[in-house]
Write a protein that holds these residues in place. Structure first.
Motif, PDB file in Angstrom:
ATOM      1  N   SER A 417       0.824  -1.207   0.000  1.00  0.00           N
ATOM      2  CA  SER A 417       0.000   0.000   0.000  1.00  0.00           C
ATOM      3  C   SER A 417       0.861   1.261   0.000  1.00  0.00           C
ATOM      4  O   SER A 417       0.363   2.347  -0.286  1.00  0.00           O
ATOM      5  CB  SER A 417      -0.911  -0.004   1.233  1.00  0.00           C
ATOM      6  OG  SER A 417      -0.124  -0.057   2.409  1.00  0.00           O
ATOM      7  N   ASP A 468       5.686  -5.108   6.022  1.00  0.00           N
ATOM      8  CA  ASP A 468       6.151  -6.304   6.737  1.00  0.00           C
ATOM      9  C   ASP A 468       6.289  -7.505   5.807  1.00  0.00           C
ATOM     10  O   ASP A 468       7.271  -8.264   5.874  1.00  0.00           O
ATOM     11  CB  ASP A 468       5.223  -6.632   7.919  1.00  0.00           C
ATOM     12  CG  ASP A 468       3.755  -6.742   7.530  1.00  0.00           C
ATOM     13  OD1 ASP A 468       3.318  -5.986   6.647  1.00  0.00           O
ATOM     14  OD2 ASP A 468       3.038  -7.570   8.123  1.00  0.00           O
ATOM     15  N   SER A 470       6.743  -7.506   2.499  1.00  0.00           N
ATOM     16  CA  SER A 470       7.847  -7.287   1.555  1.00  0.00           C
ATOM     17  C   SER A 470       9.188  -7.477   2.257  1.00  0.00           C
ATOM     18  O   SER A 470      10.130  -8.028   1.678  1.00  0.00           O
ATOM     19  CB  SER A 470       7.754  -5.892   0.944  1.00  0.00           C
ATOM     20  OG  SER A 470       6.540  -5.766   0.241  1.00  0.00           O
ATOM     21  N   SER A 500      -2.590  -3.717   1.275  1.00  0.00           N
ATOM     22  CA  SER A 500      -2.956  -3.430  -0.120  1.00  0.00           C
ATOM     23  C   SER A 500      -3.894  -4.501  -0.672  1.00  0.00           C
ATOM     24  O   SER A 500      -5.034  -4.223  -1.039  1.00  0.00           O
ATOM     25  CB  SER A 500      -1.686  -3.400  -0.968  1.00  0.00           C
ATOM     26  OG  SER A 500      -0.924  -4.580  -0.704  1.00  0.00           O
TER      27      SER A 500
END
Ligand SMILES: Cc1ncc(C[n+]2csc(CCOP(=O)(O)OP(=O)(O)O)c2C)c(N)n1
Ligand SMILES: [Mg+2]
Length: 633
Positions: A417, A468, A470, A500
């Motif tokens: 996001s 977190d 990623s 997201s």
């Protein structure tokens, strides 16, 4: 003819270290060195050649994918005028680079990949890590690089290098063609010697051209701009790579034409330039998206016009809208049935500027632009000032980082996001301050990419914001940043999973299914138990970083302040409220929803989808009709 009797690998490295590029009279070495992880597929060939060339530095990374991201980010930050070589063993080391190759190629960023390959002589096959085939012997896993490379070759004989390397360089240094270039290197051939012509090892300078637009089309473009009542520029990454930002600032100051920036194009104008409407598209500002909706002429400069920019072809709703494409790549210049100005972005803007000195948009449009800009500044301040929680909101964290960053510092991100929020909210002052990998939006790019950007200009502080999930995908290059002495400032935004895709799942009627980081619940059989016991502070500290946790906004600000004084990669972990999202504005993204479902919320989402998708336009064949009545002003 003088020759040099060396191995294929030795010749390759000797060639690469003598390649230079030049643009506008400025010259630099093209390759800064080689990243890699040795295995049996390169240790005795490329590895040995690197060992005997200490002036072509070898960098040891943790993951071959990370190496390609480092190289890509470095090249992007250097406006594609320098990059790294990435080398790997055969098999998994090679295939680890494929995601990196795709990321570089989607974004049109040069990287040279040298995966080791199976024996050309074949007699010892199958070798360790060789995928065998029953029907052919002339391929290996390295063939999987073909669709993600702009140039691909396999060096079966040492003398092939003489022909292959200039092709590789042509593609890497071509603004229109560039991307990942792969030269697959069979393990045995790397170690074979050959009498290479001495000329091959002389310094060679590759000129990066600034092609001119075609005269007839330029005249037609000028006519269209003069006739337009509501023109809009879409500025993409090409504006930055071409170093056309000052030319663009002058052109729009002179003509009053407003600008919407894509992810790669953010920073084309300073955020406070009176013509800058900020982010455009799915993750855009209301002003940019209203201007797009009503525009009768869109001048697309250095952009691929991807779906996030065109709001899945719903962004431009004026029935009379026409397009001018300024792009060094034909494929982009021709999109949306545009007048194709196939040229360098800076040259194209300069030519238009000269021919439109007496032209300016009307004052009603200028007033609307000022109002949109004003409203957006207030909306940004509102989001930065929410004072939600704890857990605090992601918008507040972005606000804190933007206050901590000094002019020239870089914000970097790629997936989740954060790209949307940063695209909208980050106040970019200079080109290069905003580094978003949003062509491939590759989770795991962030920390490796941060290292590449820091290496491209160590005088800049680099702020890596990373979700977190990623972070969990690839954080291991933290220790590489410590190894090489390049300090990164990393902000881990922890919302226990995918904000997201979780939000997207809810919007498509699926209620967030499969997007939370939770234990499997034995009663429901689903992943809806307690939050997983992840400790990102310990994880980052274990990789050699200085790591702290922050809960309140004040603690985040203090941690960012303390980071500045550190000389080693520093991490702050902050929990945010996943549901406290920055909204979308005046835009839409096409994510098809099941036509049939047993779930009521999905049937409802499908009904909404069927209405929304009707707004998609076929600009590639559209013949403009009379302009619509303009609603804004
Ligand atoms: C390598 C890769 N796999 C999957 C995706 C699809 N994807 C996009 S965003 C996302 C979740 C990201 O979560 P996180 O990094 O925590 O960011 P958040 O959405 O929570 O802000 C996923 C799975 C992707 N972009 N890249
Ligand atoms: Mg997350």
């Amino acid at each position: 003819m003088w020759t040099r009797h060396v191995t294929m690998a030795q010749a390759l490295i000797a060639f690469l270290k003598n390649q230079y590029v030049e643009r506008d009279g400025q010259e630099n070495r093209f390759f800064e060195g080689a990243w890699g992880i040795f295995g049996h597929g390169i240790i005795a060939g490329i590895g040995q050649a690197l060992q005997q060339n200490p002036d072509f530095r070898y960098y040891l990374c943790r993951n071959e994918q990370g190496a390609v991201h480092i190289a890509t980010a470095f090249a992007k930050a250097r406006n594609r005028k320098a990059t790294f070589v990435c080398t790997s063993s055969i098999g998994p080391g090679a295939t680890n680079m494929i995601t990196g190759a795709a990321t570089a190629t989607v974004n049109r960023i040069p990287v040279l990949l040298l995966p080791g390959d199976i024996f050309a002589r074949r007699n010892v096959a199958p070798v360790l890590q060789q995928v065998e085939s029953e029907h052919a012997q002339d391929f290996s896993v390295n063939d999987a690089f073909k669709p993600v490379s702009r140039y691909w070759d396999r060096i079966y004989r040492p003398d092939q290098l003489i022909c292959s390397l200039p092709e590789a360089m042509r593609v890497l240094t071509s603004p229109a063609q560039t991307g990942a270039v792969t030269l697959a290197l069979p393990q045995d051939v790397q170690a074979e010697a050959f009498d290479y012509p001495e000329e091959m090892f002389e310094k060679r300078v590759w000129h990066i051209a600034r092609p001119e637009p075609e005269g007839v089309l330029l005249a037609q473009a000028v006519e269209w701009i003069r006739a337009a009542r509501r023109p809009l520029i879409v500025a993409g990454g090409g504006v930055i790579y071409s170093e056309a930002t000052a030319a663009l600032a002058d052109f729009v100051a002179q003509t009053g034409i407003p600008v919407g920036e894509t992810q790669a194009g953010k920073g084309s104008l300073a955020f406070d330039h009176p013509q800058n409407l900020g982010a455009i598209g799915v993750t855009g500002t209301p002003g940019a998206n209203i201007a797009a909706r009503e525009a009768d002429l869109v001048i697309a400069i250095g952009t691929r016009l991807a779906d996030f920019t065109t709001a899945s072809k719903t962004a431009f709703q004026n029935t009379g809208v026409r397009f001018i494409g300024i792009n060094v790549a034909e494929i982009d210049a021709f999109k949306h049935a545009a007048i194709p100005l196939v040229c360098d972005a800076r040259t194209g803007i300069d030519r238009l500027s000269r021919l439109l000195r007496d032209h300016r948009v009307d004052s009603a449009y200028t007033r609307a632009i000022a109002r949109w800009r004003d409203e957006w500044e207030r909306e940004t301040d509102r989001i930065f000032g929410l004072r939600h929680g704890p857990p605090i909101s992601q918008g507040e964290v972005i606000g804190a980082v933007s206050r901590a960053a000094r002019p020239g510092d870089v914000i970097l991100n790629a997936a989740g996001s954060l790209p949307g929020d940063l695209h909208k909210l980050w106040r970019t002052r200079h080109p290069g301050e905003y580094h978003m990998e949003y062509g491939n939006s590759c989770m795991g790019y962030e920390i490796a990419g941060g290292l590449g950007v820091k290496m491209a200009d160590p005088s800049r502080d680099v702020y890596v914001m990373v979700g977190d999930a990623s972070y969990l995908m690839m954080s291991s290059e933290i220790i590489t940043s410590v190894q090489e002495g390049y300090k990164l400032n990393i902000i881990i935004v922890d919302n226990h999973g995918f904000s997201s895709i979780g939000g997207l799942s809810k919007s498509v009627g699926s209620g967030g299914f499969g997007t939370d980081y939770r234990f499997r619940n034995p009663r429901s059989g689903q992943l809806d138990g307690e939050h997983l016991p992840l400790d990102f502070v310990q994880a980052a500290a274990g990789l050699g970083a200085i790591a702290v946790r922050a809960t309140t906004l004040r603690e985040v600000e203090d941690a960012l302040e303390a980071m500045r004084g550190q000389d080693r990669t520093s991490v702050v972990v902050v929990e945010v409220d996943k549901e406290m999202r920055v909204p979308g504005y005046e835009s839409w993204w096409d994510v098809p929803i099941s036509e049939t479902s047993e779930i009521q919320s999905i049937r409802e989402a499908r009904a909404r989808y069927e209405v929304a998708v009707k707004r998609e336009r076929h600009h590639e064949i559209a013949v403009p009709v009379e302009c619509e009545e303009l609603k804004t002003v």
